[in-house]
Design a protein around this motif. Structure first.
Motif, mmCIF file in Angstrom:
data_model
loop_
_atom_site.group_PDB
_atom_site.id
_atom_site.type_symbol
_atom_site.label_atom_id
_atom_site.label_comp_id
_atom_site.label_asym_id
_atom_site.label_seq_id
_atom_site.Cartn_x
_atom_site.Cartn_y
_atom_site.Cartn_z
ATOM 1 N N MET A 123 -28.993 -131.035 50.722
ATOM 2 C CA MET A 123 -27.628 -131.102 50.362
ATOM 3 C C MET A 123 -26.882 -130.264 51.203
ATOM 4 S SD MET A 123 -25.960 -129.569 46.667
ATOM 5 C CE MET A 123 -26.579 -130.728 45.716
ATOM 6 N N GLU A 124 -25.747 -130.764 51.780
ATOM 7 C CA GLU A 124 -24.769 -130.192 52.850
ATOM 8 C C GLU A 124 -24.015 -129.159 52.076
ATOM 9 O OE1 GLU A 124 -25.050 -130.914 56.218
ATOM 10 O OE2 GLU A 124 -26.799 -132.200 55.399
ATOM 11 N N ARG B 26 -32.988 -125.492 46.585
ATOM 12 C CA ARG B 26 -32.707 -124.331 47.424
ATOM 13 C C ARG B 26 -31.672 -124.723 48.235
ATOM 14 N NH1 ARG B 26 -38.364 -123.153 50.352
ATOM 15 N NH2 ARG B 26 -38.218 -125.550 51.035
ATOM 16 N N SER B 27 -31.358 -125.728 48.868
ATOM 17 C CA SER B 27 -30.116 -126.006 49.573
ATOM 18 C C SER B 27 -28.787 -125.977 48.862
ATOM 19 C CB SER B 27 -30.132 -127.386 50.333
ATOM 20 O OG SER B 27 -30.211 -128.295 49.412
ATOM 21 N N GLU C 31 -31.871 -134.010 42.741
ATOM 22 C CA GLU C 31 -32.078 -135.277 43.829
ATOM 23 C C GLU C 31 -31.965 -134.376 45.216
ATOM 24 O OE1 GLU C 31 -28.601 -137.621 43.314
ATOM 25 O OE2 GLU C 31 -29.021 -137.581 41.119
ATOM 26 N N GLY C 32 -32.553 -135.100 46.027
ATOM 27 C CA GLY C 32 -32.340 -134.833 47.437
ATOM 28 C C GLY C 32 -33.556 -133.740 47.753
ATOM 29 N N VAL C 33 -34.490 -133.466 46.790
ATOM 30 C CA VAL C 33 -35.701 -132.528 47.213
ATOM 31 C C VAL C 33 -36.733 -133.195 47.658
ATOM 32 C CG1 VAL C 33 -37.168 -130.817 46.039
ATOM 33 C CG2 VAL C 33 -34.888 -130.926 45.476
ATOM 34 N N TYR C 34 -37.390 -133.079 48.719
ATOM 35 C CA TYR C 34 -38.508 -133.785 49.394
ATOM 36 C C TYR C 34 -39.512 -132.970 49.391
ATOM 37 C CZ TYR C 34 -34.525 -136.470 50.823
ATOM 38 O OH TYR C 34 -33.438 -137.405 50.815
#
Length: 183
Positions: free
Chosen positions: A1-2, A23-24, A168-171
């Motif tokens: 996430m930006e 985290r982001s 979403e977006g957690v790899y």
């Protein structure tokens, strides 16, 4: 996430204390809160310095002028605090969701404050060991904040937990598949 997406998400989930945050999402919003806080404090100090220059800082102020300046500064500080309040609720909400993402309750954020209050109350009601309880309260709150920091830094729980799906977006680290050479 930006950065921008994180700020937008946190304000769209203004008081959402359920679910999980990556985290982001948390750390980008934390940076945003720090930048806004520093900007507000800088503006406060500029106004305070300008007020001191206009009122004279030579020490020739009367008592009434000094009191008026003090109340003016408190008024400016109150305005700064009012401007920061809109960030407080989404910050607490995203921190709760971040703790949920690590499998912990968002209520852990209350721990340091409770320890500080217990220390201050112990100081106020106790005559002999008041300072000891105050110091222990501060040490306990500091230690609890270190634990909270570690939890906020931890990786997301890779599976669905009691607080919801993986954000979403957690790899996650994927296991490396070993290829065998069958000759």
């Amino acid at each position: 996430m930006e950065f921008g997406q994180s700020v937008k998400t946190c304000f769209s989930k203004y008081a959402t204390f359920t679910g999980r945050a990556s985290r982001s999402e948390f750390w980008w919003f934390y940076l945003f809160c720090c930048l806004v806080s520093y900007a507000l404090v800088t503006i406060f100090y500029i106004i305070m310095f300008a007020s001191m220059l206009s009122g004279g800082i030579s020490g020739s102020m009367s008592e009434e002028e000094a009191m008026a300046m003090t109340f003016t500064m408190l008024g400016y500080l109150g305005i700064v605090m009012l401007l920061y309040i809109p960030l407080f609720i989404p910050y607490i909400a995203v921190a709760a969701r971040r703790l949920h993402d690590t499998g912990r309750s968002g209520w852990h954020q209350v721990g340091p404050t409770c320890l500080l209050i217990a220390g201050v109350l112990g100081f106020l009601v106790s005559s002999g060991v008041g300072v000891v309880t105050l110091v222990l309260g501060y040490i306990g709150a500091f230690a609890y904040n270190i634990v909270l920091l570690i939890w906020l830094i931890k990786k997301s729980s890779p599976e669905t937990n009691e607080y919801g799906e993986v954000p979403e977006g957690v790899y996650h680290d994927m296991p490396i598949r070993q290829e065998t050479n069958n000759l």
